[in-house]
Design an enzyme around this catalytic site. Structure first.
Site, PDB file in Angstrom:
ATOM      1  N   GLY A 415      -6.943  75.455 -32.001  1.00  0.00           N
ATOM      2  CA  GLY A 415      -5.827  75.471 -31.059  1.00  0.00           C
ATOM      3  C   GLY A 415      -4.521  75.167 -31.750  1.00  0.00           C
ATOM      4  N   GLY A 417      -0.375  74.103 -30.690  1.00  0.00           N
ATOM      5  CA  GLY A 417       0.558  73.698 -29.640  1.00  0.00           C
ATOM      6  C   GLY A 417       1.967  73.641 -30.175  1.00  0.00           C
ATOM      7  N   GLY A 418       2.898  73.188 -29.313  1.00  0.00           N
ATOM      8  CA  GLY A 418       4.288  73.117 -29.722  1.00  0.00           C
ATOM      9  C   GLY A 418       4.504  72.133 -30.858  1.00  0.00           C
ATOM     10  N   GLY A 420       1.681  70.555 -32.786  1.00  0.00           N
ATOM     11  CA  GLY A 420       0.647  70.385 -33.783  1.00  0.00           C
ATOM     12  C   GLY A 420      -0.430  71.443 -33.742  1.00  0.00           C
ATOM     13  CB  VAL A 422      -6.329  71.183 -32.201  1.00  0.00           C
ATOM     14  CG1 VAL A 422      -7.636  70.423 -31.973  1.00  0.00           C
ATOM     15  CG2 VAL A 422      -5.205  70.531 -31.409  1.00  0.00           C
ATOM     16  CE  LYS A 436      -1.211  66.683 -30.664  1.00  0.00           C
ATOM     17  NZ  LYS A 436      -0.865  66.050 -29.370  1.00  0.00           N
ATOM     18  CG  ASP A 534       3.410  68.876 -21.074  1.00  0.00           C
ATOM     19  OD1 ASP A 534       3.828  69.688 -20.217  1.00  0.00           O
ATOM     20  OD2 ASP A 534       3.133  69.199 -22.234  1.00  0.00           O
TER      21      ASP A 534
END
Length: 749
Positions: A415, A417-418, A420, A422, A436, A534
């Site tokens: 995965g 994300g904005g 980091g 994973v 992460k 969030d």
């Protein structure tokens, strides 16, 4: 005779035919002070194909060079890179907030071999401005940036921090872009020092933000146009690769570009034009010894050079002071000297290696200690000790996590994300974990990771992802969680083939109830109340048994027991962000309630919170949902499967609950505890499916209407910033005001 031969060779060496060719015979190579090299050309038949044609306007003084027959001026040409004229979007207002001047910006290179270089940045200058950039790089691309500030004293000079100036990157291979500019209050609040807003694409290293003088300059577009070019790259054969290349001539090699096409590049030690026969020519390194290491006699060779000692000396001419007089008269046996020299060198080498390894080990230890302190390790230990949770968190070493992730292999990424990436990891005790790691080195990002650790150490709940430990010895902090294997709720809602089979109405209610229970625990039962900040379907994970797990606490905040709200920098995800929090910066537990209401709406309708492919008011799910409730046509937007499986009372109750959660005033919303209790009650409430309570004609009508369109296959349609704001009430961007980095661009893909 010898003198004559020397003169002939000298003349041949400096005649045009012997020098490196830049163009085909009979083709012009100059336009003003610019040199045009093949594969480009300004005369008919002088370029490799029509897409490389350039136009030289001789009526200008000096002459100007343009791409094709268009109006895009070329400022400079170097290798496979050019700098071209800019296009600036701007809008100016008067004191009453009425727009007086307005211009959009766009540049199209789709019929050329050029693409916009990633050396460019998309920039917005203004204290009340949002800008959207759309384009194509094989796929449709949309991104944006937001410039905000309330007073001149907050605006920095020399860099873009988000206060008055915002910057973001563009993808590789972009060939077309369009810029549109909008404003929240038409500059009425900042008109005294910022009457205009500007948005443009330009070379990052050529731009320096001037602070308030730039904000007050109504002619800033002229300054930008004169001083800030756009950098473009070019390749040969947009739809081909090196296996099909025929253009690379002698002493050159072909290099593929990952966005399509290829380039011809001279081999090391050669220079010239790799696209023209005979190809690249050998560089005579011995002519200019300033670029080489030679302390003896230099002899040029194809692609390289040799350097020998002067006559009577031996050694390596490339090493300073290595040439020594010959020792022909020495009576010392050469074999003994050689053996002694070899053993001596080995001893010295072994000693140096040992010293080097020792120094390197000490440097590595010091570096890890530096990272540990830089990442807040001392501060974290103090906090964990103060809260009595130090034993609950395992401090992993760098070696343990690198072994667990195969040195952070790309194959282990599960995965992005904005903030980091994973990775899936395997610990020595056979536990599977999620690791992460932040993508960038940034103090504010480290603070968010530590914030997540401090929050998760205080949370013990079956529906919250469990933190196992962390590592602060890396350049960026790393967190280790239990591995949740069954993707996100967002994936299961919006990907039919992957998740629809199990997502029944009963399971939707269960997932919603479990998520609400976890959030209620955070708000009211944790040691200190926690606001997630969030909440969205992408942060709700599902394990192998489809049990709900709330994740990603990097943006969360602890609320002191004597406070019911916290003033923070606004942060969240567009579509789920509480409008009241967005406008006031006052974060309360009701902000999570609003975001959870959007998740419930997503669950019951199968629609994304924001989707530009939907028409009119349907683009913003919150607005569309509330309007459908008011007009008594709520059942027309319910997802077909929910419509067939849910009961009338259940659906109506959930709809009313969503409506209350989405109330614009936080004080009118229920608490998460009330939401959790109501959802749990609905799970136990059973009656006949609501469609059986209707007449056959009514049932058939509603079901057919629900199945007329595919709720999941929606194309991406670009739209303007003004259109976006009219539907969403705020700009299409995931934001954090005033922080570092100040903005994280939210793109739909």
């Amino acid at each position: 005779m010898l003198l004559l031969i020397t003169l002939v060779l000298f003349a041949l060496r400096f005649t045009p035919t012997a020098m490196a060719k830049t163009a085909n015979p009979g083709c012009r190579t100059q336009c003003g002070n610019l040199t045009i090299e093949y594969p480009f050309g300004i005369d008919k038949g002088c370029s490799i194909d029509e897409s490389f044609d350039l136009t030289c306007n001789l009526t200008s003084n000096p002459p100007k060079l343009f791409i094709g027959s268009g109006n895009i001026e070329i400022y400079s040409m170097s290798g496979h890179e050019m700098k071209i004229s800019n296009s600036i979007a701007f809008r100016c207002y008067n004191e009453s907030g009425r727009a007086t001047y307005e211009l959009i910006a766009w540049t199209n290179l789709e019929t050329t071999p050029f693409t916009f270089s990633q050396k460019n940045k998309f920039t917005v200058i203004g204290c009340d401005d949002s800008a959207l950039i759309t384009g194509r790089n094989g796929l449709d691309f949309t991104s944006g940036c937001l410039g905000l500030c309330s007073k001149a004293g907050d605006v920095p000079v020399g860099y873009c921090s988000g206060n008055g100036c915002c910057q973001t990157s563009i993808p590789k291979g972009l060939k077309f872009y369009n810029v549109s500019l909008g404003s929240f209050y038409n500059h009425a609040r900042v008109f005294s020092f910022n009457p205009c807003g500007f948005a443009f694409l330009g070379e990052e290293e050529s731009f320096t933000f001037g602070g308030v003088p730039d904000l007050s300059n109504m002619d800033l577009d002229i300054k930008i146009d004169n001083n800030l070019p756009i950098v473009v790259d070019w390749v040969i054969g947009d739809n081909r690769n090196c296996t099909q290349a025929t253009e690379c001539k002698g002493n050159s090699f072909c290099e593929d570009e990952d966005t399509g096409g290829y380039r011809c590049i001279c081999n090391n030690g050669y220079q010239g034009n790799p696209y023209l026969d005979p190809g690249c020519e050998d560089i005579n390194e011995c002519e200019d010894k300033s670029n080489i290491s030679c302390y003896g006699i230099c002899i040029n060779t194809p692609g390289s050079y040799n350097c020998t000692c002067l006559k009577g000396y031996t050694g390596d001419g490339k090493i300073k002071d290595d040439c020594r007089p010959d020792a022909k008269d020495s009576k010392f046996p050469a074999v003994i000297f050689s053996v002694a020299l070899v053993f001596g060198l080995l001893a010295i080498l072994s000693g140096i290696t040992g010293i080097f390894l020792g120094i390197r080990k000490r440097k590595l230890i010091k570096l890890r200690e530096k990272f540990f302190e830089q990442n807040g390790g001392v501060f974290m230990k103090q906090k964990l000790k103060a809260t009595g949770t130090s034993e609950a968190v395992t401090m992993f070493t760098t070696e343990q996590l690198r072994r667990a992730t195969n040195n952070y292999s790309e194959e282990r990424i599960v995965g992005r994300g904005g903030y980091g990436v994973v990775y899936k990891g395997f610990l020595p005790d056979n536990r599977v974990v999620a690791i992460k790691k932040s993508k960038i080195v940034d103090g504010s990002q480290s603070e968010q990771f530590i914030n997540e650790v401090l929050i998760l150490t205080q949370v013990i709940h079956r529906n919250v992802v469990k933190l196992l430990g962390c590592c602060l010895e890396e350049e960026v902090p790393v967190l280790v969680y239990e591995f949740i294997s069954n993707n996100t709720l967002f994936y299961h809602i919006h990907h039919k083939s992957g998740g629809m089979s199990w997502l029944s109405w009963e399971n939707r209610l269960r997932v919603a109830s479990e998520a609400a229970s976890a959030l209620a625990y955070l708000h009211s039962q944790a040691t200190m109340p926690i606001i997630h900040r969030d909440v969205k379907s992408a942060n709700i994970l599902l394990d192998e048994n489809y049990t709900t797990k709330i994740s990603d606490f990097g943006a969360s905040r602890l609320v002191p027991l004597d406070h019911d709200q916290v003033t923070t920098l606004v942060q969240g995800t567009l579509g789920y962000l509480d409008p009241e929090y967005f406008h006031t910066s006052q974060l309360t537990d009701k902000s999570d309630v609003y975001s959870f209401g959007m998740v419930l709406a997503e669950l019951i309708t199968g629609k994304k919170p924001l989707c530009v492919s939907r028409i009119n008011e349907e683009k913003n799910l919150a607005t569309y949902f509330i309007k459908s409730m008011k007009e008594n046509r709520f059942f027309q937007i319910v997802e077909p499967r929910v419509l067939s499986e849910g009961t009338l009372d259940q659906l109506q109750a959930v709809a009313e609950l969503i409506k209350r959660c989405l109330d614009l005033l936080g004080e009118n919303r229920p608490t998460m505890r009330e939401v959790a209790m109501e959802l749990e009650g609905l799970r136990k409430f059973t009656t006949h499916p609501w469609v059986k309570q209707q007449t056959p004609e009514e049932s058939r009508s509603l079901i057919i209407e629900g199945e007329q369109s595919d709720l999941y296959d929606v194309p991406l349609i670009p739209y303007s910033t003004n259109e976006w704001e009219s539907y969403s009430g705020h700009p299409k961007v995931e934001v954090e005001y005033g922080g570092t980095p100040p903005f994280e661009v939210f793109s739909l893909k």
